[in-house]
Design an enzyme around this catalytic site. Structure first.
Site, PDB file in Angstrom:
ATOM      1  N   LEU A 191       7.550  -1.214  -3.175  1.00 33.73           N
ATOM      2  CA  LEU A 191       6.319  -1.521  -2.330  1.00 33.73           C
ATOM      3  C   LEU A 191       5.862  -0.195  -1.695  1.00 33.73           C
ATOM      4  CD1 LEU A 191       4.837  -3.571  -1.065  1.00 33.73           C
ATOM      5  CD2 LEU A 191       6.060  -3.630   0.825  1.00 33.73           C
ATOM      6  N   ASP A 192       4.571   0.163  -1.952  1.00 37.07           N
ATOM      7  CA  ASP A 192       3.702   1.202  -1.188  1.00 37.07           C
ATOM      8  C   ASP A 192       4.253   2.611  -1.675  1.00 37.07           C
ATOM      9  OD1 ASP A 192       2.092  -0.619   0.080  1.00 37.07           O
ATOM     10  OD2 ASP A 192       3.403  -0.527   1.955  1.00 37.07           O
TER      11      ASP A 192
END
Lengths: 289, 289, 289, 289
Positions: free
Chosen positions: A232-233
């Site tokens: 994530l990210d």
């Protein structure tokens, strides 16, 4: 990008760094009648990898896609151990937009499409909420709603992939899509999903970055467009930009100022992809000029 | 800051937000003959706190420091529950520089001092290495070497504090001082130690931020000046700035570009402190304009 | 720039745009054993001109400077009508600094030289005033004072050129040298004199740009480094940068903020020249990456 | 700007600089029950002028607009020779958009309005061409076409003024309106017409600034939003911003990059006006924070 532009092709490649690659590739192209209009190369000395982007005019070029593939693989890719992609720039990319409830990036992208600023096709918009359906309708784009929860994510993403595939989508853009994207979707579009995160990554990854930025008392906020990976990210960054804030700016003011950044940074990231200027290697993005 | 400037005083204060504070303070000052030259206030609505900076000409002002203290405490501070500081701007601050082996920030600060750009006194330079002694000597500033290890930190810092106190130092600047600063030094100079960190905090706190930035593939690097607290790289931020990089920039190039940022961001942070524009509250810095 | 770097050579060239140039040059270099480490090319379609910069390792390269010149001229330059320069990067450039009374750029450049950040030699400093002699002495650089008036400019510049030539100076840097430079000096160092102008050119060319910027009420100020030509403040721009200001900034504040810009923009312009990244064509500067 | 915000009023004023103004104004407001939420003041020492913006909550404030006007004029404005404006922030401003053929700013402003990002009313769009009528219709805003030539300008502007007045327009925005605006329109909306110019003024005023920037070889381009005066592109600047370019950028690329700047700089300029943060004095704009 006007219609009267000469037709061009773009080659993106990387291989172990070694003498003679540029000479071999440019000789190969020239030998088949290519007029090179852009050439940019980069050597990562730490990793020993050579990267190149070449764009040439197709008029006078003697190889079609099939013949190019065979000849290039034999003459260049095999001896130099190169990984490569060839793109015919005549074909506009087909881009799907994923949104949730916030409209600023959606309006910005639809305006660029509708005004002809970008030569791209937008066959559909997907959302996990019905909120932005009127915007899609206003611009005449089909809108599909797939409510997502942890329970149904894999199934819903499978249905989304089916829809995207049916519409021959090349690129998925998460335009402030506030849902975690799972492996079903990511595996179907490797390095072809672009997200905008509303912080200067790696600072303030995850939820509510403007609140976190305000609490930390930073003097500058940012936005980041990146390819989506399972982490994530943490995917390869394409573009970032920042804007100055002061102690006067409430969280609400950060959101307002940040949204302008998000529009810009997402648009620039997509533009680089559309121009075939990006090449991902080891979780970093080469953005050729 | 020329010598012929009118003498001024600066008041920094904060108190619970409530109606009538500005009116009361400005009436108090006007009532004692002050000609206000700057006034900046800020209300943090989330926390319900009022902040103010006022600067006025001392010519015609009828209170000396002692009389001001008594009158202001009674008339304003007590009824409004205000915390305040008063500064006579005629007195140049005395600033100590802490350095290690890298000279770029040191040269920059010494040049600003020697050229008269900043009206400040630099009574001494402290280092944990002998490397930069020649630079100190070239500018005629006493240089003191205190080698530091985890074992002797508290003792060495006690000796440093004694030296700093003897030289009546107001402000300690860590100009790329590559040593952890412990509680002995921090407690002696609360909110009066400014550090430059070579990243855009909170991204890449800790050691080797340029290596970390390169590995993450960011497209922008930054620098941060902040007040030092016991929490490493987490103190109140005064100033930040950034510069754009590309995939072409090696770690070495990041260091080179980053050093220019470090010089600038540290200098701006110090300047804001020297101008008495900064007020720390809850780990954030108000920087008045 | 460490001493243990492999020795390299840099070729800068331009010629009429035509198919096959990159292929021919890279084949020529590869054919003589060059390992290319950087290659950047640019085509100006409006003017129909091709520009290229190539850098390669000299170890294993089979041509010395004389042999290269002859072979390259015959094989490439003549058939492609190319104009070219070859630089051996082992030799540090010799840079003369011209100053007047303001010291900020001078300190900045001398610090970069003395700290070893830049691999450059500074054989002398020239000024039209005696003001900054102490700074030169502090850094151990010979200082020469040539007072200039409209009457004696040509004579004084002739004496300066003689001195610069005797010291084998490659590059002249006007580090806030507040005197018009005449044809005697410019003709002796074509495209080898770099000036810093304290505005965002072409806005506020000429004298007192900060006063003019304040009067116009701009919200951003800038600085520009450029090659000097006979046309005042109109030479080819190498680098520019800007900083934000507000209505609060007096002319004095603009000067203070602007000086930090000037240091940075001049240093970046010089760095690009030292790296042989710049090529001037038709009053514009190509800055290769 | 949510509906549940406390109702506030904003006072903008300036007067000759003199002791006691802040005290008098804040005492006046506090005396009538105002809770001040923002106060920003500025003294222009060169011109000897004092500027102030104050915003306070109307709940508990004991004066209505008429009573305020009379009391403030007598108590403050007359003795201090102040010029002032009072704004009730409950009333959304009514903004007319003028466009020609380019749609990027129009889309951006309509999106901010339609999404509710800005609390503003847009009663009509005026153009000298019919090109953008479909965009206006898509957003449901009446569109009026007034073809303009040098011959009919005064008449057409008189008709426009009549229309604007009938729609009770407060602010006219020239969103890339490519026509000279004459005295008829300007006199009807003094300091209430905002234009976006596609350069960093005062550089490249007039027509075709991107062509001029390319020809000059600048390394940064900009955009400027300003109040319109009879002096073309010379009115008081509200906001400017810039973006970096390179020698690779053709005029077409400058246009593409510049349009993103134009959208942003125009939107920020309008926002400052909507927030009643701007005050024009002597062809410069104070932008209060």
């Amino acid at each position: 990008m006007a219609a009267d532009h000469p037709r061009t092709a773009t080659l993106l490649m990387h291989c172990p760094d070694q003498p003679g690659v540029v000479a071999a590739v440019t000789r190969f192209l020239a030998g088949h009648g290519a007029n090179i209009v852009d050439l940019d190369q980069h050597v990562d000395r730490a990793d020993g990898v050579f990267f190149m982007r070449v764009r040439w005019e197709l008029e006078g070029f003697t190889l079609d896609a099939g013949a190019f593939s065979q000849a290039f693989q034999t003459t260049i890719a095999d001896p130099f151990q190169a990984v490569w992609q060839l793109h015919d720039n005549a074909r506009p990319l087909r881009m799907a937009l994923f949104v949730s409830k916030m409209s600023h990036c959606l309006y910005d992208l639809l305006s660029r499409w509708q005004s002809g600023e970008w030569r791209v096709e937008i066959p559909l918009i997907i959302s996990n909420h019905d909120t932005l359906r009127p915007v899609a309708e206003q611009f005449g784009i089909p809108f599909h709603c797939f409510p997502i929860s942890a329970d149904n994510r894999a199934d819903q993403e499978a249905a989304e992939v089916e829809l995207l595939t049916r519409h021959e989508v090349d690129l998925v853009v998460l335009a402030r899509y506030m849902q975690i994207v799972g492996p079903t979707l990511i595996d179907a579009f490797p390095q072809r999903i672009i997200n905008i995160h509303h912080s200067f990554l790696p600072a303030f990854a995850g939820a509510r970055p403007y609140h976190a930025a305000h609490a930390r008392g930073v003097k500058i906020i940012g936005a980041t467009s990146h390819y989506v990976t399972l982490d994530l990210d943490a995917g390869p960054i394409i573009e970032q930009d920042v804007t100055r804030i002061t102690h006067r700016d409430s969280v609400k003011a950060l959101v307002r100022k940040g949204q302008d950044l998000e529009k810009l940074v997402l648009a620039r990231g997509i533009w680089a992809h559309l121009q075939r200027q990006t090449l991902v290697y080891q979780n970093r993005t080469i953005v050729f000029s």
